[in-house]
Design an enzyme around this catalytic site. Sequence first.
Site, PDB file in Angstrom:
ATOM      1  CB  ILE A  14      -0.989  -0.002   1.189  1.00  0.00           C
ATOM      2  CG1 ILE A  14      -2.036   1.102   1.022  1.00  0.00           C
ATOM      3  CG2 ILE A  14      -0.255   0.146   2.523  1.00  0.00           C
ATOM      4  CD1 ILE A  14      -2.927   0.959  -0.187  1.00  0.00           C
ATOM      5  CE  LYS A  90      -8.372   0.047   3.572  1.00  0.00           C
ATOM      6  NZ  LYS A  90      -8.640  -1.405   3.498  1.00  0.00           N
TER       7      LYS A  90
END
Length: 308
Positions: A14, A90
């Site tokens: 990510i 998140k």
Amino acid sequence: MTPIRLAIVGLGKIARDQHLGAIEATDGIDLVAVASRNASLENVACFADIHELLASGVEIDAVSLCTPPQGRFEQAKAALEAGKHVMLEKPPGATLSEVFALETLAREKGLSLFATWHSRAAAAVEPARALMAERTLKSVSVEWKEDVRHWHPSQAWIWEPGGLGVFDPGINALSIVTRIMPETFHLVRSELTFPANRAAPIAASLAFETKSGLPVAAELDWRQTGPQTWDIRVETEEGTIVLTHGGSRLIVDGEAQIVEEDREYRNLYRDFVALVTKGDSDTDFSPLVHVADAFMLGRRIETEAFED
């Protein structure tokens, strides 16, 4: 304004896919350090973990945590106690109690804490929110289905306690719905499908209600191959509102209104710079609350074993 000196903790998929490019494209913030067990980056200071980074003497103002949620509390706590602003990927943590503890610590230290929800930063979310406030809603349905092997190849942490399983992507949908809904909602039914050999669910079927009785349904699945589905459909007395492609496209009464490129993470870093500059925090944990409720009310269904 002097740019915020930022360190990334966790240089995995990510971070490389989204964070690095977004930081480079954002004014007011510079990447000066990385802490990662298994990766490094040219032209910045590199360390094995956050503790080595904080003890190094390298001057940083803020930390962006891109590690899995398990163990992130200790990293965020260390950064806040060292006087650094913190941005959380998140989901913001593995449990509710730990994220609320971080919120309290940041407030006590006078530091910015940003619990990010990248899907909320998609182009169609705010226009959809404004439109829904003007219409009479009848129902909301979510279909969020993707291929775990494509998005999380051989990532064991997502199947462990705290990794959330299908709620890792499903929380993105909940982050949008909690933003665009004009009233709050609560869970009334949860069915969770677990592979026989995994500790986290691979699919979920959820039913919510608003305080006025409006139904909100969500179908989440990690077994979809081919085209991926990230859709939210809102039926209203005046017509239909559909957010597709994870919130980047808006279709109103059958007509495309917004078709936007992916700029979610650039928006997040822009917002982080603004929060730090103003001395504010953004800690809306409501999507994680709904996930916790799904596990608390969840009826377990077992399916065949999952292998990468």
